[in-house]
Design a protein around this motif. Structure first.
Motif, mmCIF file in Angstrom:
data_model
loop_
_atom_site.group_PDB
_atom_site.id
_atom_site.type_symbol
_atom_site.label_atom_id
_atom_site.label_comp_id
_atom_site.label_asym_id
_atom_site.label_seq_id
_atom_site.Cartn_x
_atom_site.Cartn_y
_atom_site.Cartn_z
ATOM 1 N N HIS A 100 0.849 -1.190 0.000
ATOM 2 C CA HIS A 100 0.000 0.000 0.000
ATOM 3 C C HIS A 100 0.887 1.243 0.000
ATOM 4 O O HIS A 100 1.934 1.275 0.641
ATOM 5 N N ASP A 102 0.297 5.821 -0.275
ATOM 6 C CA ASP A 102 -0.647 6.919 -0.485
ATOM 7 C C ASP A 102 0.078 8.236 -0.727
ATOM 8 O O ASP A 102 1.301 8.333 -0.630
ATOM 9 N N GLY A 107 1.544 4.049 4.223
ATOM 10 C CA GLY A 107 1.467 2.767 3.541
ATOM 11 C C GLY A 107 2.396 1.749 4.159
ATOM 12 O O GLY A 107 2.882 1.911 5.276
ATOM 13 N N HIS A 126 -4.431 6.756 -3.247
ATOM 14 C CA HIS A 126 -4.022 5.487 -2.662
ATOM 15 C C HIS A 126 -3.796 4.469 -3.777
ATOM 16 O O HIS A 126 -4.455 4.517 -4.814
ATOM 17 N N TYR A 161 -2.921 5.782 9.339
ATOM 18 C CA TYR A 161 -2.786 4.345 9.133
ATOM 19 C C TYR A 161 -2.604 3.626 10.464
ATOM 20 O O TYR A 161 -2.029 4.160 11.410
#
Length: 322
Positions: A100, A102, A107, A126, A161
């Motif tokens: 992931h 962003d 991430g 994202h 996050y």
């Protein structure tokens, strides 16, 4: 399906089975089969809640089962850069690896049993992709992505996050040891999972041994949903059948019952079920694509902000080799 497991569930703290005379079993209101489709750059998904009325889902918006798919070399796929605003995404990887990233610099990499909890809040861009090593080699990929709504008061908070590593998930056993319970977020029988939520919810991955039955305490002010990840079994005290790719909606009460069939498919050792419950927000929901707001005007504003670059920009090094 490795996720997170233990050799002997009887070594874990046990969840007390509610007294049948003092609790109210939640009835099964409906069983819905998830339609299948494709997301992002073409990875297969089951839309777990697509056939369920939103009034039973609140505070959840949707959930996709990603895979289970065994990719050949060169086949693994992800998503392109895309925006989010107004809710949280919860990505739980059972098999495989996802990266992931962003536009705010957040991430990370999640793999077997890890969860990434992304609070989109006021908005970001994202991307989710398999690592280059998995693209080259191929391999098994299986996971879930759940969307959790935010109340109006929290929709424009700063993005953040939580990386919930598999080793931090709270592991429990059913009272007789017939099921392993992984509490990812929320609380079960006084045991707290690691996930921190704006909207009170509980998220559990249960592995139920063939022939075993579990009855769990469940907050009476929460809704209650179950989704079959693998295998087959039944829900409720009247043993309503459901299986892989089907979702169960429970009615009111303060306990839920699940049972695994004595005989599972040859590819499934156990009946694998995700259990979800949350405190309904009871606010208007305006949902369009990657935005979940309270009104159509707010959706329009989200789109305008995205088009104007106010949700962030793709990092300059985003397309460099990893």
């Amino acid at each position: 399906m490795p996720a997170v497991t233990v050799e002997n569930p009887l070594t874990l703290p046990r969840v007390t089975t509610p007294d049948a005379a003092a609790s109210t079993a939640r009835p099964v209101l409906a069983v819905a089969t998830a339609p299948e489709g494709f997301e992002g750059e073409g990875f297969p998904v089951r839309r777990a809640f697509a056939k369920i009325n939103q009034k039973y889902l609140d505070p959840f918006i949707m959930m996709d089962q990603m895979g289970e798919v065994d990719y050949a070399a060169g086949e693994p796929k992800g998503t392109p850069w895309h925006p989010h605003r107004g809710f949280e995404t919860v990505t739980y990887i059972i098999d495989g690896t996802f990266i992931h990233r962003d536009s705010h610099g957040g991430g990370g990499t999640i793999t077997d049993g890890d969860t990434q909890w992304m609070t989109a809040g006021s908005g970001l861009l994202h991307i989710e992709t398999p690592p280059e090593s998995l693209v080259r080699s191929g391999g098994l990929f299986h996971g879930l992505q759940l969307w959790v709504n935010l109340p109006a008061s929290d929709k424009m908070i700063a993005p953040k996050y939580q990386d919930i590593r598999g080793g931090s998930v709270k592991l429990l056993s059913s009272e007789d040891g017939g099921a392993l319970l992984r509490v990812i977020a929320g609380e079960l029988d006084g045991h707290q999972g690691p996930g921190t939520t704006f909207t009170p919810i509980t998220m559990i991955h249960a592995s139920i041994n063939p022939g075993a039955q579990i009855t769990l305490p469940w907050r009476s002010d929460f809704n209650a949903l179950a989704y079959g990840l693998a295998g087959n079994g039944a829900a409720g005290t009247d043993h309503r059948p459901f299986h892989r790719g089907q979702a169960v909606v429970f009615g009111d009460g303060d306990s839920i019952t699940l049972r695994a069939d004595e005989k599972q498919d040859s590819r499934d050792d156990n009946f694998e079920v995700v259990l979800l419950g949350g405190l309904p927000i009871r606010e208007p929901v305006a949902h369009y694509g990657p935005f979940v707001m309270n009104s159509h005007r707010e959706l329009q504003q989200a789109m305008e902000d995205f088009q104007a670059g106010r949700l962030g920009t793709i990092p300059a090094d985003a397309h460099l080799p990893s």
